[in-house]
Design a protein around this motif. Structure first.
Motif, PDB file in Angstrom:
ATOM      1  N   ILE A  39      -5.732   9.135  -2.154  1.00  0.00           N
ATOM      2  CA  ILE A  39      -5.432   8.898  -0.735  1.00  0.00           C
ATOM      3  C   ILE A  39      -4.013   8.349  -0.580  1.00  0.00           C
ATOM      4  N   ALA A  40      -3.660   7.340  -1.365  1.00  0.00           N
ATOM      5  CA  ALA A  40      -2.324   6.744  -1.276  1.00  0.00           C
ATOM      6  C   ALA A  40      -1.245   7.774  -1.603  1.00  0.00           C
ATOM      7  N   ALA A  41      -1.462   8.564  -2.654  1.00  0.00           N
ATOM      8  CA  ALA A  41      -0.481   9.570  -3.054  1.00  0.00           C
ATOM      9  C   ALA A  41      -0.330  10.644  -1.975  1.00  0.00           C
ATOM     10  N   ALA A  42      -1.439  11.059  -1.377  1.00  0.00           N
ATOM     11  CA  ALA A  42      -1.383  12.059  -0.306  1.00  0.00           C
ATOM     12  C   ALA A  42      -0.600  11.525   0.892  1.00  0.00           C
ATOM     13  N   LEU A  43      -0.807  10.255   1.213  1.00  0.00           N
ATOM     14  CA  LEU A  43      -0.061   9.659   2.327  1.00  0.00           C
ATOM     15  C   LEU A  43       1.445   9.655   2.040  1.00  0.00           C
ATOM     16  N   ALA A  44       1.822   9.322   0.808  1.00  0.00           N
ATOM     17  CA  ALA A  44       3.242   9.321   0.436  1.00  0.00           C
ATOM     18  C   ALA A  44       3.823  10.735   0.543  1.00  0.00           C
ATOM     19  N   ALA A  45       3.086  11.720   0.037  1.00  0.00           N
ATOM     20  CA  ALA A  45       3.560  13.112   0.100  1.00  0.00           C
ATOM     21  C   ALA A  45       3.686  13.574   1.554  1.00  0.00           C
ATOM     22  N   GLN A  46       2.715  13.221   2.380  1.00  0.00           N
ATOM     23  CA  GLN A  46       2.770  13.615   3.795  1.00  0.00           C
ATOM     24  C   GLN A  46       3.932  12.939   4.518  1.00  0.00           C
ATOM     25  N   LYS A  47       4.223  11.694   4.165  1.00  0.00           N
ATOM     26  CA  LYS A  47       5.376  11.018   4.764  1.00  0.00           C
ATOM     27  C   LYS A  47       6.669  11.731   4.391  1.00  0.00           C
ATOM     28  N   VAL A  73      -6.777  -4.810  -5.050  1.00  0.00           N
ATOM     29  CA  VAL A  73      -6.061  -3.687  -5.647  1.00  0.00           C
ATOM     30  C   VAL A  73      -4.897  -3.333  -4.730  1.00  0.00           C
ATOM     31  N   HIS A  74      -3.699  -3.255  -5.308  1.00  0.00           N
ATOM     32  CA  HIS A  74      -2.515  -2.813  -4.567  1.00  0.00           C
ATOM     33  C   HIS A  74      -2.059  -1.503  -5.201  1.00  0.00           C
ATOM     34  N   ILE A  75      -2.011  -0.444  -4.418  1.00  0.00           N
ATOM     35  CA  ILE A  75      -1.581   0.863  -4.907  1.00  0.00           C
ATOM     36  C   ILE A  75      -0.239   1.185  -4.269  1.00  0.00           C
ATOM     37  N   GLU A  76       0.785   1.283  -5.105  1.00  0.00           N
ATOM     38  CA  GLU A  76       2.126   1.634  -4.645  1.00  0.00           C
ATOM     39  C   GLU A  76       2.369   3.095  -4.984  1.00  0.00           C
ATOM     40  N   ALA A  77       2.712   3.892  -3.981  1.00  0.00           N
ATOM     41  CA  ALA A  77       2.943   5.319  -4.191  1.00  0.00           C
ATOM     42  C   ALA A  77       4.215   5.738  -3.470  1.00  0.00           C
ATOM     43  N   LYS A  78       5.016   6.574  -4.152  1.00  0.00           N
ATOM     44  CA  LYS A  78       6.166   7.181  -3.482  1.00  0.00           C
ATOM     45  C   LYS A  78       6.559   8.447  -4.228  1.00  0.00           C
ATOM     46  N   VAL A  79       7.156   9.350  -3.490  1.00  0.00           N
ATOM     47  CA  VAL A  79       7.586  10.615  -4.066  1.00  0.00           C
ATOM     48  C   VAL A  79       8.662  10.336  -5.114  1.00  0.00           C
ATOM     49  N   SER A  80       8.540  11.018  -6.262  1.00  0.00           N
ATOM     50  CA  SER A  80       9.534  10.862  -7.324  1.00  0.00           C
ATOM     51  C   SER A  80      10.430  12.098  -7.456  1.00  0.00           C
ATOM     52  N   ARG A  81       9.968  13.229  -6.921  1.00  0.00           N
ATOM     53  CA  ARG A  81      10.805  14.436  -6.889  1.00  0.00           C
ATOM     54  C   ARG A  81      10.138  15.472  -5.997  1.00  0.00           C
ATOM     55  N   GLU A  88       6.085  15.596  -6.579  1.00  0.00           N
ATOM     56  CA  GLU A  88       5.445  14.699  -7.522  1.00  0.00           C
ATOM     57  C   GLU A  88       5.463  13.304  -6.911  1.00  0.00           C
ATOM     58  N   VAL A  89       4.328  12.618  -6.999  1.00  0.00           N
ATOM     59  CA  VAL A  89       4.204  11.254  -6.488  1.00  0.00           C
ATOM     60  C   VAL A  89       3.895  10.337  -7.663  1.00  0.00           C
ATOM     61  N   HIS A  90       4.669   9.270  -7.780  1.00  0.00           N
ATOM     62  CA  HIS A  90       4.456   8.274  -8.832  1.00  0.00           C
ATOM     63  C   HIS A  90       3.673   7.112  -8.231  1.00  0.00           C
ATOM     64  N   LEU A  91       2.658   6.660  -8.962  1.00  0.00           N
ATOM     65  CA  LEU A  91       1.832   5.544  -8.490  1.00  0.00           C
ATOM     66  C   LEU A  91       1.828   4.416  -9.507  1.00  0.00           C
ATOM     67  N   ARG A  92       1.862   3.211  -8.994  1.00  0.00           N
ATOM     68  CA  ARG A  92       1.648   2.007  -9.799  1.00  0.00           C
ATOM     69  C   ARG A  92       0.541   1.229  -9.131  1.00  0.00           C
ATOM     70  N   ILE A  93      -0.375   0.727  -9.953  1.00  0.00           N
ATOM     71  CA  ILE A  93      -1.525   0.002  -9.426  1.00  0.00           C
ATOM     72  C   ILE A  93      -1.518  -1.404  -9.999  1.00  0.00           C
ATOM     73  N   TRP A  94      -1.686  -2.358  -9.102  1.00  0.00           N
ATOM     74  CA  TRP A  94      -1.692  -3.769  -9.471  1.00  0.00           C
ATOM     75  C   TRP A  94      -3.027  -4.377  -9.082  1.00  0.00           C
ATOM     76  N   GLY A  95      -3.546  -5.222  -9.933  1.00  0.00           N
ATOM     77  CA  GLY A  95      -4.697  -6.043  -9.590  1.00  0.00           C
ATOM     78  C   GLY A  95      -4.191  -7.418  -9.224  1.00  0.00           C
ATOM     79  N   GLU A  96      -4.937  -8.096  -8.380  1.00  0.00           N
ATOM     80  CA  GLU A  96      -4.539  -9.453  -8.013  1.00  0.00           C
ATOM     81  C   GLU A  96      -5.782 -10.330  -7.913  1.00  0.00           C
ATOM     82  N   ASP A  97      -5.767 -11.406  -8.671  1.00  0.00           N
ATOM     83  CA  ASP A  97      -6.810 -12.423  -8.599  1.00  0.00           C
ATOM     84  C   ASP A  97      -6.276 -13.498  -7.662  1.00  0.00           C
ATOM     85  N   LEU A  98      -6.786 -13.500  -6.436  1.00  0.00           N
ATOM     86  CA  LEU A  98      -6.274 -14.429  -5.423  1.00  0.00           C
ATOM     87  C   LEU A  98      -6.579 -15.889  -5.766  1.00  0.00           C
TER      88      LEU A  98
END
Length: 171
Positions: A39-47, A73-81, A88-98
């Motif tokens: 979902i996150a990657a699709a949103l980045a590609a659509q943007k 969960v924090h999902i960072e997605a942005k087009v890389s090319r 192509e969309v590159h994603l990085r996923i972070w966990g966070e213990d609040l």
């Protein structure tokens, strides 16, 4: 069609890991995470292209650290090319213990999307401008990753993958 910067496609999606999202070890299920990542990657590609997109491939998902029940969960997605009709969309996923105030890298992946026109046919996408050193490195690597995907999918002959071959064969 004007080229777009990576920052123009950036998405940060945040989810809370609930009991229904976990496995027997109280870790986020990989399939659930992949669903959110798509979902996150699709949103980045659509943007990037301002058109509907479909997932063409998912590759190189690396699971580094589990994300526990109750963590964020924090999902960072942005087009890389951008290519002709795909991105192509590159994603990085972070966990966070609040509670512990700890944020940690969990995953990284590459997704490829194809833009569709009003007849659901592949259509041209805007070009891409890499600005930072990291964006430039991802941009350069994207061509080799694309060639590998095409070879594995039977759509390119290994001998035609010049940039990929250059990693292994020195003239």
């Amino acid at each position: 069609m004007d080229a777009k910067r990576a920052a123009e496609s950036a998405i940060i999606m945040t989810e809370l890991v609930l009991p229904n999202d976990t496995n027997l070890f109280n870790n986020l299920m990989g399939g659930r995470l992949m669903y959110w990542m798509d979902i996150a990657a699709a949103l980045a590609a659509q943007k990037h292209c301002n058109m509907p997109v479909v997932t063409a491939s998912v590759d190189n998902i690396s699971f580094e650290s589990p994300i526990k029940l109750g963590n964020v969960v924090h999902i960072e997605a942005k087009v890389s090319r951008a290519f002709t009709t795909s991105m192509e969309v590159h994603l990085r996923i972070w966990g966070e213990d609040l509670a512990k105030r700890v944020k940690y890298k969990s995953n990284e992946a590459y997704y490829t999307f194809v833009a569709l026109d009003e007849n659901n046919k592949p259509t041209a996408v805007p070009g891409f401008v890499a600005e930072t050193d990291e964006e430039k490195a991802l941009f350069e690597g994207a061509l080799r990753r694309r060639q590998l995907r095409l070879i594995l999918g039977g759509k390119m002959k290994p001998d035609d993958a010049k940039e990929l071959k250059a990693l292994f064969i020195k003239d």
